[in-house]
Design a protein around this motif. Structure first.
Motif, PDB file in Angstrom:
ATOM      1  N   THR A 148      10.627   0.988 -11.364  1.00  0.00           N
ATOM      2  CA  THR A 148      10.435   2.445 -10.920  1.00  0.00           C
ATOM      3  C   THR A 148      10.649   2.369  -9.336  1.00  0.00           C
ATOM      4  O   THR A 148      10.369   1.082  -8.745  1.00  0.00           O
ATOM      5  CB  THR A 148       8.979   2.982 -11.452  1.00  0.00           C
ATOM      6  N   GLN A 149      10.884   3.350  -8.803  1.00  0.00           N
ATOM      7  CA  GLN A 149      10.879   3.395  -7.293  1.00  0.00           C
ATOM      8  C   GLN A 149       9.587   3.829  -6.875  1.00  0.00           C
ATOM      9  O   GLN A 149       8.743   4.822  -7.334  1.00  0.00           O
ATOM     10  CB  GLN A 149      11.627   4.433  -6.653  1.00  0.00           C
ATOM     11  N   VAL A 150       8.715   3.199  -5.770  1.00  0.00           N
ATOM     12  CA  VAL A 150       7.580   3.315  -5.717  1.00  0.00           C
ATOM     13  C   VAL A 150       7.192   3.596  -4.173  1.00  0.00           C
ATOM     14  O   VAL A 150       7.964   2.984  -3.473  1.00  0.00           O
ATOM     15  CB  VAL A 150       6.558   2.138  -5.868  1.00  0.00           C
ATOM     16  N   VAL A 151       6.605   4.790  -3.629  1.00  0.00           N
ATOM     17  CA  VAL A 151       6.715   5.034  -2.302  1.00  0.00           C
ATOM     18  C   VAL A 151       5.078   4.308  -2.088  1.00  0.00           C
ATOM     19  O   VAL A 151       4.163   4.413  -2.574  1.00  0.00           O
ATOM     20  CB  VAL A 151       6.064   6.490  -2.092  1.00  0.00           C
ATOM     21  N   LEU A 152       4.974   3.616  -0.867  1.00  0.00           N
ATOM     22  CA  LEU A 152       4.132   2.375  -0.403  1.00  0.00           C
ATOM     23  C   LEU A 152       3.203   3.210   0.291  1.00  0.00           C
ATOM     24  O   LEU A 152       3.617   3.668   1.490  1.00  0.00           O
ATOM     25  CB  LEU A 152       4.700   1.120   0.142  1.00  0.00           C
ATOM     26  N   VAL A 153       1.948   3.495  -0.064  1.00  0.00           N
ATOM     27  CA  VAL A 153       0.782   4.223   0.550  1.00  0.00           C
ATOM     28  C   VAL A 153       0.136   3.259   1.634  1.00  0.00           C
ATOM     29  O   VAL A 153      -0.003   2.096   1.232  1.00  0.00           O
ATOM     30  CB  VAL A 153      -0.100   5.021  -0.359  1.00  0.00           C
ATOM     31  N   ASP A 154      -0.149   3.741   2.819  1.00  0.00           N
ATOM     32  CA  ASP A 154      -0.911   3.160   3.874  1.00  0.00           C
ATOM     33  C   ASP A 154      -0.264   1.933   4.147  1.00  0.00           C
ATOM     34  O   ASP A 154      -0.933   0.958   4.359  1.00  0.00           O
ATOM     35  CB  ASP A 154      -2.190   2.853   3.269  1.00  0.00           C
ATOM     36  N   GLN A 155       1.048   1.794   4.191  1.00  0.00           N
ATOM     37  CA  GLN A 155       1.742   0.585   4.760  1.00  0.00           C
ATOM     38  C   GLN A 155       2.792   1.235   5.636  1.00  0.00           C
ATOM     39  O   GLN A 155       3.562   2.025   5.639  1.00  0.00           O
ATOM     40  CB  GLN A 155       2.480  -0.241   3.550  1.00  0.00           C
ATOM     41  N   ASP A 156       2.571   0.473   6.787  1.00  0.00           N
ATOM     42  CA  ASP A 156       3.529   1.105   7.889  1.00  0.00           C
ATOM     43  C   ASP A 156       5.053   0.226   7.915  1.00  0.00           C
ATOM     44  O   ASP A 156       5.340  -0.657   8.594  1.00  0.00           O
ATOM     45  CB  ASP A 156       2.790   0.560   9.286  1.00  0.00           C
ATOM     46  N   LEU A 187      13.851  -4.216  -4.824  1.00  0.00           N
ATOM     47  CA  LEU A 187      15.164  -4.114  -4.406  1.00  0.00           C
ATOM     48  C   LEU A 187      15.142  -2.952  -3.420  1.00  0.00           C
ATOM     49  O   LEU A 187      14.319  -1.951  -3.607  1.00  0.00           O
ATOM     50  CB  LEU A 187      15.971  -3.625  -5.566  1.00  0.00           C
ATOM     51  N   LEU A 188      15.796  -2.790  -2.373  1.00  0.00           N
ATOM     52  CA  LEU A 188      15.913  -1.939  -1.511  1.00  0.00           C
ATOM     53  C   LEU A 188      17.042  -0.894  -1.507  1.00  0.00           C
ATOM     54  O   LEU A 188      18.172  -1.395  -1.638  1.00  0.00           O
ATOM     55  CB  LEU A 188      15.643  -2.528  -0.134  1.00  0.00           C
ATOM     56  N   VAL A 189      16.766   0.401  -1.441  1.00  0.00           N
ATOM     57  CA  VAL A 189      17.979   1.356  -1.639  1.00  0.00           C
ATOM     58  C   VAL A 189      18.724   1.323  -0.069  1.00  0.00           C
ATOM     59  O   VAL A 189      18.026   1.311   0.758  1.00  0.00           O
ATOM     60  CB  VAL A 189      17.379   2.629  -1.903  1.00  0.00           C
ATOM     61  N   PRO A 207      10.595   0.879  -2.304  1.00  0.00           N
ATOM     62  CA  PRO A 207      11.423   0.052  -2.837  1.00  0.00           C
ATOM     63  C   PRO A 207      11.328   0.353  -4.358  1.00  0.00           C
ATOM     64  O   PRO A 207      10.589   0.968  -4.732  1.00  0.00           O
ATOM     65  CB  PRO A 207      10.551  -1.355  -2.625  1.00  0.00           C
ATOM     66  N   ILE A 208      12.449  -0.230  -5.088  1.00  0.00           N
ATOM     67  CA  ILE A 208      12.485  -0.242  -6.515  1.00  0.00           C
ATOM     68  C   ILE A 208      11.718  -1.493  -7.063  1.00  0.00           C
ATOM     69  O   ILE A 208      12.173  -2.578  -6.414  1.00  0.00           O
ATOM     70  CB  ILE A 208      14.019  -0.096  -6.759  1.00  0.00           C
ATOM     71  N   VAL A 209      10.870  -1.414  -7.911  1.00  0.00           N
ATOM     72  CA  VAL A 209       9.945  -2.498  -8.361  1.00  0.00           C
ATOM     73  C   VAL A 209      10.548  -2.691  -9.732  1.00  0.00           C
ATOM     74  O   VAL A 209      10.513  -1.684 -10.524  1.00  0.00           O
ATOM     75  CB  VAL A 209       8.337  -2.160  -8.312  1.00  0.00           C
TER      76      VAL A 209
END
Length: 103
Positions: free
Chosen positions: A85-93, A55-57, A74-76
């Motif tokens: 949980t909301q996750v900050v996606l690392v190393d993804q542009d 899900l996208l805020v 996104p919320i996973v």
């Protein structure tokens, strides 16, 4: 609660006055397919990362502004357990404020 197809209002369990709008990415960003890290998948008890519901805020903005979605964090959700949980996606542009296509 679903406001319209693919658009939801997530409300606080303890105070229904607090919440935010989220969207399913598929109708608005069909090419969105971020990689969910193994640690997050394990923490949410996902059988596989592909089992996650994303899900996208949404930031509605002021009147006249185009709404934007946060593709970077996104919320996973595990759809079996409803743990999320909301996750900050690392190393993804991916953008923090992607305009939501309307129309």
């Amino acid at each position: 609660r679903e406001i319209e197809p693919g658009v939801f209002e997530m409300l606080s369990e303890h105070n229904q006055e607090f919440g935010f709008v989220v969207i399913r990415p598929e109708p608005f960003f069909p090419d969105y397919s971020p990689a969910i890290d193994t640690t997050t998948a394990q923490r949410l008890e996902l059988r596989e990362a592909d089992d996650a519901l994303l899900l996208l805020v949404v930031n509605i903005g002021a009147e006249g502004d185009q709404p934007v979605a946060n593709l970077l964090a996104p919320i996973v959700v595990n759809p079996r357990t409803l743990v999320a949980t909301q996750v900050v996606l690392v190393d993804q542009d991916l953008p923090l404020r992607a305009p939501i296509p309307v129309g």
